[in-house]
Design an enzyme around this catalytic site. Structure first.
Site, PDB file in Angstrom:
ATOM      1  N   ARG A 242       0.846  -1.193   0.000  1.00 10.93           N
ATOM      2  CA  ARG A 242       0.000   0.000   0.000  1.00 10.93           C
ATOM      3  C   ARG A 242       0.881   1.243   0.000  1.00 10.93           C
ATOM      4  NH1 ARG A 242      -3.573  -2.612  -1.598  1.00 10.93           N
ATOM      5  NH2 ARG A 242      -5.665  -2.925  -0.765  1.00 10.93           N
ATOM      6  N   GLU A 271      -2.763   7.476  -4.296  1.00 10.85           N
ATOM      7  CA  GLU A 271      -2.945   7.073  -5.706  1.00 10.85           C
ATOM      8  C   GLU A 271      -4.357   7.339  -6.225  1.00 10.85           C
ATOM      9  OE1 GLU A 271      -1.697   3.004  -5.377  1.00 10.85           O
ATOM     10  OE2 GLU A 271      -3.697   2.288  -4.908  1.00 10.85           O
ATOM     11  N   HIS A 307      -1.323   0.074  -9.642  1.00  8.54           N
ATOM     12  CA  HIS A 307      -2.018  -0.850  -8.739  1.00  8.54           C
ATOM     13  C   HIS A 307      -2.685  -1.994  -9.525  1.00  8.54           C
ATOM     14  CE1 HIS A 307      -3.574  -1.037  -4.406  1.00  8.54           C
ATOM     15  NE2 HIS A 307      -3.697  -2.238  -4.962  1.00  8.54           N
TER      16      HIS A 307
HETATM   17  P1  NAD Z   1      -1.568 -10.998   4.959  1.00  3.27           P
HETATM   18  O1  NAD Z   1      -2.519 -10.474   5.968  1.00  3.27           O
HETATM   19  O2  NAD Z   1      -1.592 -12.441   4.588  1.00  3.27           O
HETATM   20  O3  NAD Z   1      -0.066 -10.660   5.436  1.00  3.27           O
HETATM   21  C1  NAD Z   1       0.312  -9.423   5.972  1.00  3.27           C
HETATM   22  C2  NAD Z   1       1.485  -9.687   6.905  1.00  3.27           C
HETATM   23  O4  NAD Z   1       1.997  -8.422   7.348  1.00  3.27           O
HETATM   24  C3  NAD Z   1       1.084 -10.485   8.157  1.00  3.27           C
HETATM   25  O5  NAD Z   1       1.945 -11.602   8.325  1.00  3.27           O
HETATM   26  C4  NAD Z   1       1.243  -9.470   9.281  1.00  3.27           C
HETATM   27  O6  NAD Z   1       1.623 -10.046  10.520  1.00  3.27           O
HETATM   28  C5  NAD Z   1       2.357  -8.593   8.717  1.00  3.27           C
HETATM   29  N1  NAD Z   1       2.470  -7.306   9.384  1.00  3.27           N
HETATM   30  C6  NAD Z   1       1.508  -6.531   9.937  1.00  3.27           C
HETATM   31  N2  NAD Z   1       2.052  -5.444  10.497  1.00  3.27           N
HETATM   32  C7  NAD Z   1       3.391  -5.519  10.289  1.00  3.27           C
HETATM   33  C8  NAD Z   1       4.495  -4.687  10.641  1.00  3.27           C
HETATM   34  N3  NAD Z   1       4.322  -3.563  11.336  1.00  3.27           N
HETATM   35  N4  NAD Z   1       5.736  -5.072  10.263  1.00  3.27           N
HETATM   36  C9  NAD Z   1       5.934  -6.240   9.584  1.00  3.27           C
HETATM   37  N5  NAD Z   1       4.926  -7.071   9.227  1.00  3.27           N
HETATM   38  C10 NAD Z   1       3.668  -6.710   9.583  1.00  3.27           C
HETATM   39  O7  NAD Z   1      -1.770 -10.087   3.665  1.00  3.27           O
HETATM   40  P2  NAD Z   1      -1.312 -10.417   2.170  1.00  3.27           P
HETATM   41  O8  NAD Z   1      -2.427 -11.107   1.461  1.00  3.27           O
HETATM   42  O9  NAD Z   1       0.028 -11.026   2.167  1.00  3.27           O
HETATM   43  O10 NAD Z   1      -1.256  -8.937   1.576  1.00  3.27           O
HETATM   44  C11 NAD Z   1      -0.275  -8.008   1.997  1.00  3.27           C
HETATM   45  C12 NAD Z   1      -0.696  -6.633   1.526  1.00  3.27           C
HETATM   46  O11 NAD Z   1      -0.568  -6.577   0.092  1.00  3.27           O
HETATM   47  C13 NAD Z   1      -2.192  -6.335   1.766  1.00  3.27           C
HETATM   48  O12 NAD Z   1      -2.419  -5.821   3.026  1.00  3.27           O
HETATM   49  C14 NAD Z   1      -2.540  -5.343   0.689  1.00  3.27           C
HETATM   50  O13 NAD Z   1      -2.360  -4.042   1.234  1.00  3.27           O
HETATM   51  C15 NAD Z   1      -1.492  -5.606  -0.378  1.00  3.27           C
HETATM   52  N6  NAD Z   1      -2.097  -6.097  -1.609  1.00  3.27           N
HETATM   53  C16 NAD Z   1      -1.790  -5.431  -2.757  1.00  3.27           C
HETATM   54  C17 NAD Z   1      -2.325  -5.855  -3.958  1.00  3.27           C
HETATM   55  C18 NAD Z   1      -1.979  -5.146  -5.252  1.00  3.27           C
HETATM   56  O14 NAD Z   1      -2.642  -5.362  -6.252  1.00  3.27           O
HETATM   57  N7  NAD Z   1      -0.948  -4.309  -5.273  1.00  3.27           N
HETATM   58  C19 NAD Z   1      -3.200  -6.946  -3.990  1.00  3.27           C
HETATM   59  C20 NAD Z   1      -3.492  -7.625  -2.799  1.00  3.27           C
HETATM   60  C21 NAD Z   1      -2.933  -7.180  -1.611  1.00  3.27           C
END
Ligand code: NAD
Length: 347
Positions: A242, A271, A307
């Site tokens: 994000r 964005e 994105h």
């Molecule tokens: P997820 O919930 O499976 O994993 C997120 C991880 O981040 C978890 O393990 C959590 O413990 C960790 N986390 C939380 N706070 C943290 C911190 N302060 N420091 C380090 N780690 C921390 O989520 P995911 O499915 O792996 O997705 C990750 C992110 O990717 C989503 O939150 C979303 O914002 C983003 N995303 C982007 C797209 C895109 O098209 N660009 C698509 C899907 C998701």
């Protein structure tokens, strides 16, 4: 496209901001049990009566769902967002009105992880310059030397579904992986062969840092002037998580100062404002952010995508299928994939 079926005895579902093909797919899955309004346009284009009788909203990540919009939907009971992230929804306002929020966890880990490497390989092999030159008929190899991923250290912030798939791919390239997460998955670390360490050590030791943590107050500007100063000189930063995780002005500074070799960004701060940004209509903070983003856009060592990391045929179909499951589960009184109510960044 705008598809509407009226039947006041059934729950009404409103689906804004959806393309024709996906809209038809949702209609095919839902219209035998629900009344539907499906449109390519945004919520602002929906008439008052339709908003007033909407029980379930299926939004996408843009535009943001704000308090004022929720007030136009007094019968709204569920927001089933067609995304994993839910920072585009005013969750405090939804909670106050007793509206549940469901998301789509895990649809896109392969798509987003693969896109992470699309950004990385574009930078490591200077694909932007190569592409520009070949379009001009210039086959010179001058200045096109890249670097191997094999043997490099990848630093992963956030080892959830996407982060772990990124690690799987990285190990396939022969990369070393170090990671930081507030919750350590020791089993995955052992199976995939990576090591957890502090965020500071990830930043100072990794040749490439990739962000996969959600947008929260605790991750807001996780990459800032201080943390960038602690990064290995000549490192690459990839952000497919994000925009709020990275301080854009600090990133522009670090690239200009040569601290970073390059950046690959699928998520940008603010964005949602970029497509129709008007300097005259903005406040000075937005304008500063816009100018910093323009500075990034112009750099040859920055590769930005709008994105789209999730945007593959397979991932989109999984989003729609899980959204349909979320709707039916709610309608049958056993809602699934509900978003908890932790801290939230309002962007
Ligand atoms: P997820 O919930 O499976 O994993 C997120 C991880 O981040 C978890 O393990 C959590 O413990 C960790 N986390 C939380 N706070 C943290 C911190 N302060 N420091 C380090 N780690 C921390 O989520 P995911 O499915 O792996 O997705 C990750 C992110 O990717 C989503 O939150 C979303 O914002 C983003 N995303 C982007 C797209 C895109 O098209 N660009 C698509 C899907 C998701």
């Amino acid at each position: 496209m705008s598809l509407t079926s009226h039947d006041d005895t059934r729950m009404h579902i409103l689906v804004p901001t959806i393309n024709e093909e996906d809209g038809k797919y949702l209609a095919m899955k839902l219209d035998k049990d629900f009344s539907l309004t499906i449109l390519e346009g945004t919520l602002d284009e929906v008439d008052k009566d339709t908003l007033a009788r909407t029980n379930i909203l299926l939004p996408f990540i843009q535009p943001h769902i704000k308090r004022a919009q929720l007030e136009t939907m007094p019968r709204l009971k569920l927001i089933a967002t067609r995304s994993t992230g839910y920072d585009h929804i005013d969750r405090a306002a939804a909670a106050e009105r007793g509206i549940l929020i469901a998301n789509v966890p895990g649809y896109g880990e392969t798509a987003v992880a693969e896109h992470t490497f699309a950004l990385l390989l574009t930078l490591s092999r200077k694909m932007q310059t190569t592409y520009d030159r070949i379009k001009e008929g210039n086959y010179s190899v001058e200045g096109l030397q890249g670097f191997d991923l094999y043997g490099k250290t990848l630093g992963v912030i956030g080892t959830g579904a996407i982060g772990l798939h990124v690690i799987r791919i990285a190990r396939g390239f022969g990369m070393e992986v170090i990671a930081n997460d507030i919750v350590q998955n020791k089993f995955a670390a052992e199976v995939l062969g990576f090591r957890y360490t502090s965020r500071a050590e990830v930043l100072s030791n990794a040749d490439i840092v990739t962000l996969h943590a959600p947008a929260l107050p605790s991750t807001y500007h996780l990459i800032n002037r201080d943390s960038l100063s602690g990064m290995k000189k000549g490192a690459i930063l990839i952000n497919t998580a994000r925009g709020s995780l990275v301080d854009t002005e600090a990133l522009a500074w670090a690239l200009e100062a040569g601290i970073l070799r390059g950046a690959g960004l699928d998520a940008l701060e603010g964005e949602e404002l970029l497509q129709h940004f008007e300097t005259s209509a903005s406040n000075s903070d937005q304008d500063k952010l816009y100018q910093a983003t323009l500075a990034l856009q112009k750099r040859q060592n920055v590769f930005i995508t709008p994105h789209v990391a999730f945007n593959t045929t397979e991932a989109l179909r999984r989003i729609l299928d899980t959204t349909v499951e979320n709707v039916y589960a709610f309608a049958q009184g056993r809602p699934t994939n509900l978003v908890k109510l932790p801290e939230l960044v309002t962007v």
